[in-house]
Design an enzyme around this catalytic site. Structure first.
Site: not given
Ligand code: AMP
Ligand code: ZN
Length: 120
Positions: A32, A93, A99-100, A106, A108
């Protein structure tokens, strides 16, 4: 967001640089850019799927492989759960309510010493 303008499609295609930790026919994983924890890696399918809510039963095999790759990569990153205080967090998310920020599905992988930055 359409596939053409999708930053993660571009990362998967190598059109935008990233610090990749894994790449195969179906998935790509990379660090990230704004890590919320000492270990913060994103696992994406090459297929452009916008959100977990866009998935159907037909995506179950892909989602299963994505989750199992996530566990394997956690091992390779040295953060698998092997007893004691070890382990990692997996987060997907979904939508603004979740909170995307990037609309290409994806997972995390978050791990390491606290404190972690709050996401979303
Ligand atoms: P989410 O809020 O679940 O959509 O997470 C999107 C994540 O993508 C955030 O943690 C961002 O820091 C990360 N991100 C955005 N652009 C990039 C990029 N070019 N390379 C790596 N990570 C990125
Ligand atoms: Zn995409």
């Amino acid at each position: 967001m359409s596939q053409e303008n999708c930053i993660f499609c571009k990362i998967a295609a190598g059109e935008i640089p990233s610090k990749k930790v894994h790449e195969d026919d179906e998935f790509v994983a990379f660090h990230d850019i704004n890590p919320a924890a000492p270990v913060h890696v994103l696992v994406i399918p090459r297929k452009h799927i916008e959100t977990l809510s866009s998935c159907t039963e037909a995506d179950a095999p892909l989602l299963g492989r994505m989750l199992s790759l996530t566990a394997r990569l956690a091992g390779e990153l040295g953060v698998a759960y092997t007893g004691g205080d070890t382990g990692f967090r997996t987060v997907i998310n979904t939508g603004p309510g979740g909170g995307q920020e990037v609309y290409h599905i994806h997972a995390h992988i978050l791990a390491g010493e606290r404190p972690w930055r709050r996401m979303g």
